[in-house]
Design a protein around this motif. Structure first.
Motif, mmCIF file in Angstrom:
data_model
loop_
_atom_site.group_PDB
_atom_site.id
_atom_site.type_symbol
_atom_site.label_atom_id
_atom_site.label_comp_id
_atom_site.label_asym_id
_atom_site.label_seq_id
_atom_site.Cartn_x
_atom_site.Cartn_y
_atom_site.Cartn_z
ATOM 1 N N GLU A 207 2.361 -5.596 -15.371
ATOM 2 C CA GLU A 207 2.187 -7.236 -15.259
ATOM 3 C C GLU A 207 1.355 -6.636 -16.555
ATOM 4 O OE1 GLU A 207 1.976 -10.133 -12.665
ATOM 5 O OE2 GLU A 207 2.896 -8.779 -11.026
ATOM 6 N N VAL A 208 1.559 -7.831 -17.795
ATOM 7 C CA VAL A 208 0.835 -7.967 -18.973
ATOM 8 C C VAL A 208 1.162 -9.253 -19.605
ATOM 9 C CG1 VAL A 208 0.987 -5.517 -19.327
ATOM 10 C CG2 VAL A 208 2.705 -7.068 -20.098
ATOM 11 N N SER A 209 0.358 -9.082 -20.661
ATOM 12 C CA SER A 209 0.420 -10.738 -21.229
ATOM 13 C C SER A 209 0.250 -9.678 -22.812
ATOM 14 C CB SER A 209 -1.233 -11.321 -21.346
ATOM 15 O OG SER A 209 -1.289 -11.616 -19.922
ATOM 16 N N ALA A 210 1.471 -10.963 -23.136
ATOM 17 C CA ALA A 210 1.426 -11.065 -25.107
ATOM 18 C C ALA A 210 0.287 -12.118 -25.681
ATOM 19 C CB ALA A 210 2.689 -11.031 -25.048
ATOM 20 N N SER A 211 -0.050 -11.806 -26.324
ATOM 21 C CA SER A 211 -0.663 -12.525 -27.383
ATOM 22 C C SER A 211 -1.260 -12.279 -28.773
ATOM 23 C CB SER A 211 -2.448 -11.902 -26.605
ATOM 24 O OG SER A 211 -3.637 -13.107 -28.286
ATOM 25 N N ILE A 212 -0.327 -14.585 -28.825
ATOM 26 C CA ILE A 212 0.135 -14.516 -30.018
ATOM 27 C C ILE A 212 -1.313 -15.226 -30.787
ATOM 28 C CG2 ILE A 212 1.676 -15.066 -31.605
ATOM 29 C CD1 ILE A 212 3.204 -14.184 -28.432
ATOM 30 N N VAL B 102 13.257 -25.544 -33.627
ATOM 31 C CA VAL B 102 12.958 -24.413 -34.546
ATOM 32 C C VAL B 102 13.304 -22.849 -34.033
ATOM 33 C CG1 VAL B 102 10.510 -25.870 -35.500
ATOM 34 C CG2 VAL B 102 10.683 -24.901 -33.036
ATOM 35 N N ARG B 103 12.574 -21.903 -35.231
ATOM 36 C CA ARG B 103 12.786 -20.784 -34.879
ATOM 37 C C ARG B 103 11.592 -20.156 -35.010
ATOM 38 N NH1 ARG B 103 18.455 -18.260 -35.088
ATOM 39 N NH2 ARG B 103 17.884 -16.716 -36.739
ATOM 40 N N ILE B 104 11.714 -18.858 -33.999
ATOM 41 C CA ILE B 104 9.621 -18.513 -34.110
ATOM 42 C C ILE B 104 9.799 -17.130 -34.877
ATOM 43 C CG2 ILE B 104 7.521 -18.321 -32.658
ATOM 44 C CD1 ILE B 104 8.240 -21.430 -31.286
ATOM 45 N N SER B 105 9.819 -16.514 -35.591
ATOM 46 C CA SER B 105 9.250 -15.439 -35.671
ATOM 47 C C SER B 105 7.992 -14.081 -35.042
ATOM 48 C CB SER B 105 9.797 -14.741 -37.356
ATOM 49 O OG SER B 105 9.004 -14.205 -37.433
ATOM 50 N N LEU B 106 7.864 -13.624 -34.848
ATOM 51 C CA LEU B 106 6.777 -13.094 -34.521
ATOM 52 C C LEU B 106 6.676 -11.364 -34.355
ATOM 53 C CD1 LEU B 106 5.995 -14.330 -30.744
ATOM 54 C CD2 LEU B 106 5.226 -15.443 -32.267
ATOM 55 N N PRO B 107 6.306 -11.296 -36.067
ATOM 56 C CA PRO B 107 6.057 -9.547 -36.328
ATOM 57 C C PRO B 107 5.744 -8.977 -34.384
ATOM 58 C CG PRO B 107 5.521 -11.133 -38.279
ATOM 59 C CD PRO B 107 5.427 -12.213 -36.970
ATOM 60 N N PHE B 108 5.953 -7.518 -35.071
ATOM 61 C CA PHE B 108 5.561 -6.995 -33.732
ATOM 62 C C PHE B 108 4.480 -6.686 -34.305
ATOM 63 C CE2 PHE B 108 9.932 -5.125 -33.064
ATOM 64 C CZ PHE B 108 10.175 -5.743 -32.585
ATOM 65 N N GLU B 109 4.075 -6.570 -35.678
ATOM 66 C CA GLU B 109 2.277 -6.052 -35.021
ATOM 67 C C GLU B 109 1.306 -6.791 -35.408
ATOM 68 O OE1 GLU B 109 4.381 -6.395 -37.801
ATOM 69 O OE2 GLU B 109 3.638 -6.526 -39.777
ATOM 70 N N ASN B 110 2.092 -8.450 -35.713
ATOM 71 C CA ASN B 110 1.141 -9.700 -35.007
ATOM 72 C C ASN B 110 1.077 -9.716 -33.667
ATOM 73 O OD1 ASN B 110 0.223 -9.198 -37.377
ATOM 74 N ND2 ASN B 110 1.525 -11.189 -38.075
ATOM 75 N N THR B 111 1.954 -9.429 -32.317
ATOM 76 C CA THR B 111 1.774 -9.294 -30.933
ATOM 77 C C THR B 111 1.562 -8.431 -30.557
ATOM 78 O OG1 THR B 111 3.973 -10.124 -31.494
ATOM 79 C CG2 THR B 111 3.864 -9.990 -29.422
ATOM 80 N N LEU B 112 0.162 -8.486 -29.580
ATOM 81 C CA LEU B 112 -0.296 -7.893 -29.115
ATOM 82 C C LEU B 112 -0.458 -7.778 -27.712
ATOM 83 C CD1 LEU B 112 -4.743 -8.357 -30.901
ATOM 84 C CD2 LEU B 112 -2.872 -6.646 -31.017
ATOM 85 N N ILE B 113 0.237 -6.085 -26.630
ATOM 86 C CA ILE B 113 0.307 -6.609 -25.144
ATOM 87 C C ILE B 113 -1.255 -6.060 -25.076
ATOM 88 C CG2 ILE B 113 1.668 -5.987 -23.763
ATOM 89 C CD1 ILE B 113 3.259 -7.571 -26.238
ATOM 90 N N LEU B 114 -1.306 -6.672 -24.034
ATOM 91 C CA LEU B 114 -2.601 -6.748 -23.339
ATOM 92 C C LEU B 114 -2.449 -6.628 -22.017
ATOM 93 C CD1 LEU B 114 -5.031 -9.131 -25.259
ATOM 94 C CD2 LEU B 114 -4.889 -6.960 -25.687
ATOM 95 N N PRO B 115 -3.590 -5.928 -21.424
ATOM 96 C CA PRO B 115 -3.505 -5.636 -19.736
ATOM 97 C C PRO B 115 -4.113 -6.680 -18.640
ATOM 98 C CG PRO B 115 -5.199 -4.019 -20.499
ATOM 99 C CD PRO B 115 -4.497 -4.687 -22.420
#
Lengths: 301, 377
Positions: B283-288, B362-375
């Motif tokens: 289980e993780v969180s994505a931080s944007i 609306v549509r949302i675009s999140l570049p991969f490098e701007n999405t952080l996967i955190l424990p």
């Protein structure tokens, strides 16, 4: 009808005046104290002041003739010596209460908050017993066959009982005992106000504990010390119970002289003059020190 | 000279509570602070930052572990023998002394000669722009001026390390911002290592060379302001520094540093840069971060080409707030999951069509490098 209306309006405006005027409210709140002080302090003091300019009749009655005789009599070397001696005892009492009271007040102020109220309670505990009874307790301790001597004799530390009771030392012991709380409480108040961060800052800047005490704690506790000194010195000057009971008849202080004039010699005018003189003296002393210290709230413990 | 100005090695500090229990204020902290560094310890109240600082100063001693100053183990060395000085949160100026006497105090303790004291106090007061104020009592000074006296009083000792415990906490916002820049400039000028404790993340970002983020007695991350903000290593740091959106999910696929997670609520997958090591099923969180999201209207013509390097989400605008330099847009991406998005207003226009309004699709675009996967945690 019209007159009635204005009257009601006026009544209301008086009430309103009271409601809006904090001065009027303040006066109302202090009036019991004011009346009491007027009746039982100011008025007697005026009487004593007036009395001090009268003369003594043959049978101890007061002759109402204005004169300065009582004051000129006070200048007598006998009384001056008693006055100086009293001041000496007062100052000695002050000194010893500071020496004993300072470490005590310091200890209480540095204790955990929960323990402080207990210690302060213990300081005030003796006041629950009558002063005269406590003095008799001291007599029981100090007299020749008293607790102290029995204890020391049994330990073999002394061969002959110490003669403490009915000496100036006994008077000093009694005085210091009686007035110690009056020194400890104002000292505690000013010591307790010193933030721990002040001492940490001193240590941080390179001050060893002893220097931090001399440079920070001691100066910040001076107001408490002055307040305590006033609270001890003034009543000590006028004290007559302790010298009477613990000093035998040998130690005579100003307080004894005045009391004797009123009760034994029945020379009220001369006693009154002595009182006025003592009052002025202590007033000057108090004014000098409160000015010097800045009027300390330490006096209002 | 040792490599580090201050070093904490496995330091633990346990305080007894009045109820007879124990509180671990600092829990196994290891920190290395370099010479000449502006180092901040940042965290919410009770995270152990002030206790750590007080242990460096010598007001407290570690229960376990050791603190080294300039390579020397401090053990139970009292404060007056340490080569560090402190600026206290409450300033702790000596109220019964003048400004001059306050600043001179530390030198008197070193038995510096009268002439030298006079000269050096003069210099110190000049440095903090308080020349001519020497005769005043601390009470006659404003908060900002008292702050400067506290600084001068500590700096005049030429400490190896200056410890500052939330020194700007009691100043108003405007003065605080001024003092932040001044402090930073002063630190560069004197070249002394500053260890700065604060709970204000903006303050820490503005002034620090490096920041240690603390929580519950532990150091979670140490890094430059950029590292801390752009690459937080856990959910707490991402949340505490700046603002961010969290999407909770489960790890599906790991491909080098890219981690793909499934958002169960939306039955959709998103990919981001993993911070740390993960296992599938975790289980993780994505931080944007709100400013790192691109928004487009429903047609989303130009977003199509982002596929492959961007996560694409759909949503509905809940509400917007125009705040001048940007517009805050709250978007519902389904199942009441909301994202806070900041759009830069880089075109100056009064045309209402140029701004999003409530209920816009609306549509949302999140570049991969701007999405952080955190424990989690």
């Amino acid at each position: 009808m019209v007159a009635d209306a204005t009257q009601i309006k006026r009544k209301f405006s008086l009430l309103r005046l009271f409601r809006e005027s904090t001065v009027a409210q303040g006066m109302a709140l202090i009036s019991p104290t004011t009346i009491y002080l007027l009746l039982f302090m100011i008025l007697p003091m005026i009487l004593v002041a007036v009395l001090s300019f009268m003369a003594r009749g043959t049978y101890g009655n007061v002759i109402y003739s204005f004169n300065f005789q009582n004051y000129t009599r006070l200048v007598d070397p006998i009384y001056l010596r008693i006055l100086l001696y009293s001041m000496g005892v007062g100052l000695a009492t002050m000194l010893f209460t500071v020496l004993i009271g300072y470490p005590l007040a310091y200890f209480i102020a540095r204790s955990p908050v929960r323990q402080r109220s207990l210690y302060l309670f213990l300081i005030l505990l003796p006041f629950w017993t009558n002063f005269i009874i406590r003095i008799y307790a001291w007599i029981m301790i100090l007299r020749t066959e008293g607790l102290l001597n029995t204890f020391l004799l049994n330990l073999g530390l002394i061969k002959i009982p110490l003669d403490i009771l009915y000496t100036p030392t006994a008077v000093l012991i009694g005085m210091v005992y009686e007035f110690l709380p009056f020194m400890v409480l104002p000292l505690y108040t000013s010591l307790e106000k010193i933030e721990n961060a002040q001492l940490e800052a001193a240590a941080d800047l390179g001050a060893r504990p002893w220097r931090a005490f001399l440079r920070i704690t001691l100066p910040l506790s001076i107001p408490g010390m002055i307040a305590g000194s006033i609270l001890v010195f003034i009543p000590a000057m006028g004290m007559f119970v302790v010298p009477d009971l613990m000093g035998g008849a040998k130690t005579v202080l100003v307080g004894n002289v005045i009391r004797n004039q009123f009760l034994t010699s029945r020379d009220w005018p001369f006693g009154a003059a002595g009182s006025v003189f003592l009052l002025i003296l202590t007033l000057v002393f108090t004014l000098y020190y409160t000015r010097k210290a800045g009027f300390g709230e330490e006096l209002l413990v | 000279m040792n490599e580090f100005a201050v070093e904490m090695r496995d330091v633990i500090k346990i305080f007894p509570t009045p109820e007879g229990g124990e509180v671990t204020a600092v829990n196994q902290v290891t920190l290395r602070i370099r010479h000449g560094e502006f180092f901040s310890m940042l965290g919410p109240s009770g995270c152990g930052k002030t206790t750590s600082l007080r242990m460096m100063a010598g007001f407290e001693w570690p229960t376990k572990g050791e603190i080294y100053i300039d390579g020397k183990a401090m053990g139970r060395t009292p404060p007056y023998l340490r080569t560090v000085n402190t600026v206290f949160q409450s300033y702790a100026l000596f109220q019964h002394m003048s400004v001059f006497q306050n600043v001179a105090f530390g030198l008197e303790m070193e038995h510096v000669t009268k002439d030298n004291i006079k000269r050096r106090v003069g210099e110190a007061l000049e440095m903090v722009k308080l020349s001519g104020m020497g005769r005043r009592k601390p009470k006659q000074l404003s908060g900002g001026q008292q702050q400067r006296v506290a600084l001068a009083r500590a700096l005049i000792k030429r400490p190896a390390v200056l410890l500052l415990d939330e020194p700007l906490g009691s100043l108003d916002l405007k003065l605080r911002k001024e003092m932040q820049l001044e402090l930073k400039a002063l630190q560069k000028e004197v070249g002394i290592t500053f260890v700065y404790v604060t709970h204000d993340q903006e303050e820490a970002l503005t002034m620090s060379d490096r920041i240690a983020v603390m929580s519950q007695g532990k150091v979670l991350q140490v890094g430059t302001p950029v590292e801390i903000y752009e690459r937080p290593n856990c959910r707490f740091v991402a949340d505490f520094i700046g603002e961010t959106n969290f999407l909770n999910g489960i790890v599906k696929k790991i491909e080098r540093d890219l981690v793909t997670i499934e958002l169960p609520a939306l039955s959709q997958e998103i990919t981001g840069v993993g911070q740390g090591s993960f296992t599938v099923g975790q289980e993780v969180s994505a931080s944007i971060r709100p400013e790192k999201v691109r928004l487009a209207d429903d047609k989303g013509g130009d977003l199509a080409k982002h596929e492959g390097s961007n996560n694409l989400l759909r949503g509905r605008v809940v509400t917007t707030a125009y705040v001048g330099s940007n517009t805050r847009i709250i978007v519902d991406i389904g199942h009441n999951m909301r994202m806070d998005i900041w759009e830069q207003n880089h075109v100056s226009t009064l045309d209402p069509e140029a701004y999003y309004t409530a209920d816009d699709k609306v549509r949302i675009s999140l570049p991969f490098e701007n999405t952080l996967i955190l424990p989690e945690g």
